[in-house]
Design a protein around this motif. Sequence first.
Motif, PDB file in Angstrom:
ATOM      1  N   LEU A 173      -4.441   6.607   0.586  1.00  0.00           N
ATOM      2  CA  LEU A 173      -2.814   6.947   0.064  1.00  0.00           C
ATOM      3  C   LEU A 173      -1.897   7.015  -0.384  1.00  0.00           C
ATOM      4  O   LEU A 173      -1.061   5.710  -0.182  1.00  0.00           O
ATOM      5  N   ALA A 174      -1.640   8.129   0.692  1.00  0.00           N
ATOM      6  CA  ALA A 174      -0.570   8.789   0.857  1.00  0.00           C
ATOM      7  C   ALA A 174       0.372   7.684   1.752  1.00  0.00           C
ATOM      8  O   ALA A 174       1.747   6.231   1.947  1.00  0.00           O
ATOM      9  N   VAL A 175       0.097   7.399   2.622  1.00  0.00           N
ATOM     10  CA  VAL A 175       0.313   5.691   3.549  1.00  0.00           C
ATOM     11  C   VAL A 175       0.501   4.476   3.297  1.00  0.00           C
ATOM     12  O   VAL A 175       1.316   3.816   3.455  1.00  0.00           O
ATOM     13  N   VAL A 176      -0.555   4.593   2.388  1.00  0.00           N
ATOM     14  CA  VAL A 176      -0.703   2.821   1.357  1.00  0.00           C
ATOM     15  C   VAL A 176       0.797   2.751   0.328  1.00  0.00           C
ATOM     16  O   VAL A 176       1.729   2.088   0.258  1.00  0.00           O
ATOM     17  N   LEU A 177       0.991   4.366   0.476  1.00  0.00           N
ATOM     18  CA  LEU A 177       2.233   4.511  -0.780  1.00  0.00           C
ATOM     19  C   LEU A 177       3.669   4.050  -0.132  1.00  0.00           C
ATOM     20  O   LEU A 177       4.313   3.475  -0.520  1.00  0.00           O
ATOM     21  N   ALA A 178       3.672   4.119   1.212  1.00  0.00           N
ATOM     22  CA  ALA A 178       4.580   4.601   2.500  1.00  0.00           C
ATOM     23  C   ALA A 178       4.648   3.561   2.806  1.00  0.00           C
ATOM     24  O   ALA A 178       6.198   3.277   2.049  1.00  0.00           O
ATOM     25  N   ARG A 179       3.916   3.316   3.349  1.00  0.00           N
ATOM     26  CA  ARG A 179       3.994   1.597   3.580  1.00  0.00           C
ATOM     27  C   ARG A 179       3.414   0.411   3.243  1.00  0.00           C
ATOM     28  O   ARG A 179       3.841  -0.850   3.949  1.00  0.00           O
ATOM     29  N   GLY A 180       2.917   0.447   2.588  1.00  0.00           N
ATOM     30  CA  GLY A 180       2.335  -0.298   1.865  1.00  0.00           C
ATOM     31  C   GLY A 180       3.718  -1.580   0.964  1.00  0.00           C
ATOM     32  O   GLY A 180       4.182  -0.757   0.763  1.00  0.00           O
ATOM     33  N   ARG A 181       2.718  -2.662   0.974  1.00  0.00           N
ATOM     34  CA  ARG A 181       3.998  -3.991   0.522  1.00  0.00           C
ATOM     35  C   ARG A 181       3.354  -4.530  -1.395  1.00  0.00           C
ATOM     36  O   ARG A 181       2.624  -5.219  -0.617  1.00  0.00           O
ATOM     37  N   PHE A 182       3.352  -4.182  -2.226  1.00  0.00           N
ATOM     38  CA  PHE A 182       2.343  -5.169  -3.176  1.00  0.00           C
ATOM     39  C   PHE A 182       3.093  -4.622  -4.342  1.00  0.00           C
ATOM     40  O   PHE A 182       3.885  -3.545  -4.360  1.00  0.00           O
ATOM     41  N   PRO A 183       3.121  -5.766  -5.125  1.00  0.00           N
ATOM     42  CA  PRO A 183       3.688  -5.788  -6.769  1.00  0.00           C
ATOM     43  C   PRO A 183       3.041  -3.773  -7.167  1.00  0.00           C
ATOM     44  O   PRO A 183       1.657  -4.048  -7.249  1.00  0.00           O
ATOM     45  N   LEU A 184       3.540  -3.604  -8.531  1.00  0.00           N
ATOM     46  CA  LEU A 184       2.757  -2.626  -8.887  1.00  0.00           C
ATOM     47  C   LEU A 184       2.456  -0.421  -8.770  1.00  0.00           C
ATOM     48  O   LEU A 184       1.787  -0.076  -8.844  1.00  0.00           O
ATOM     49  N   LEU A 185       3.751  -0.932  -7.443  1.00  0.00           N
ATOM     50  CA  LEU A 185       2.920   0.132  -6.347  1.00  0.00           C
ATOM     51  C   LEU A 185       4.101   1.473  -6.881  1.00  0.00           C
ATOM     52  O   LEU A 185       3.430   2.408  -6.834  1.00  0.00           O
TER      53      LEU A 185
END
Lengths: 260, 293
Positions: B79-91
Amino acid sequence: MRGNRKLAAVLPALLAVLLATALPGCAGGGAAAGSSTLTVFAAASLKSSFTELAERFEAENPGTTVTFSFAGSADLATQLNQGAPADVFASADAGTMAKVQEAGLVDGEPRDFATNTLAIAVPPGNPAGIRSFADLAKAGIKLVACAEQVPCGAAAASVEDSTGTVLSPVSEENSVTDVLGKVISGEADAGLVYVTDVRSAGGRVESIPFPEAGAAVNPYPAAVLAGSSNKAAAGRFLDLLAGPEGQEILAAAGFGPGSR
Amino acid sequence: MTGGHSGRQAYTGVPRWLYALAVLAALVVVLPLAAMVARVNWANFIPLVTSAPALAALGLSLRTAAASTALCIVLGVPLAVVLARGRFPLLGLLRSLVLLPLVLPPVVGGIALLYTFGRQGLLGSTLEVLGLQIAFSTAAVVLAQTFVALPFLVVSLEGALRTGGQRYEAVAATLGASPGTVFRRVTLPLVLPGLASGAVLSFARSLGEFGATLTFAGSLQGVTRTLPLEIYLQRETDPDAAVALSLVLVAVAVAVVALAYRRPGGRGPDGKAGKQASGERPTTAAAPGGALT
């Protein structure tokens, strides 16, 4: 950066607003001048009946406002021992009142103004088919009761003793309201609570009275506190409790009559 | 704490009146703890904290906190990786929602869990079909603790990931490493100190969990009555026992916080990190503790 600086500039103003809103709240209980306040510390199970009683009391004693602190009896006793200012203490069990009395905080003798007995509370429709106290000990029944350290748990333990039934609850709660909550939410098949709790829960639980509950009738004592600055009014409040009006309101909530 | 020799030699930029308020702030935290320590009944301390219910509660607390920390790591790292690195709407919305348990009263968390995993809850009937009964079980305690502790791990780790930057990852990728390899060989070793401090904080939060457990799991010795619940119960009849057990919990908490906020210079729990990273230098960027802000 610029945004932050602006924010820093309004910070003192923001703090001032916070303080201004908080301070009247902190000062609390600052009753209007000229009138007197009667502070009553009462067991949580007395909430609805005492609130009703207070209205009568205020009508009969113009100028006196009754304020309540409702909590577990043991919590209230701890607060009183730590110097919480109150005029009347109404406990849900004799042991807690005795502790407050031993600490020298009680003026005169406590009066038992009501009694409460245990009842089995089950979710509507009684899905587990509980019929008697003995049913609670059946395997697979999720029973929730009070821990022995609190009055409702002590009452349950004495019924266990007198009937020779051994209960194994899935949870031993700190307060009777926690037990009731677990029955209302349907998590528990049955809960051991007081008759008055079932009454106050309305249609959200069904009650199964059991004759064995007679083995643990719990008296509710109330007393005027030694530190009271308004002992006359406090005494009148106890008179109202023990009198016909008080007894009627308490009986409507499911309490048994007091002895004095 | 360089406050002792401020003033003359070096400019620290801290106005004096700030110290007065800072001392007051420290007192707000320290004074109640000191007052509690002063009330400890030392003569009976050992018997009080080694009674059967106390030991059962301590053991259960340590076991459940360890389990929920493990769960936090397994679920929180992705979850932390997705929040820090992810790019998508509603992040941003997702991040706010995930952090909600930090500010939510635990009892609210307990009610929410009840309506999710309880018998009458959202997943309750499904779980019952599967033969799983969560309510009143130790699993309920672990769930409640994970619910409140997960944000601590996510916040710590996300902070470490952000301050660490993506340079090494980008280099590894240009050298032909697959995203999976980059994650295992570069990203994780780099943020290991942040992960460790996050895990320690999650453990501490789990250990202290009270409201959600009481609402959702119940209270039974050895099954769901953790140390905070035991303290809450003992307080009804035996204040001495409650104070003694509170002191045990404070001692554990102090140890845990000390572990989490160790100076970055000291060898942290990332001893293995250097080897795993094989040539990658764990930079100081991902210092533990720099994460929670």
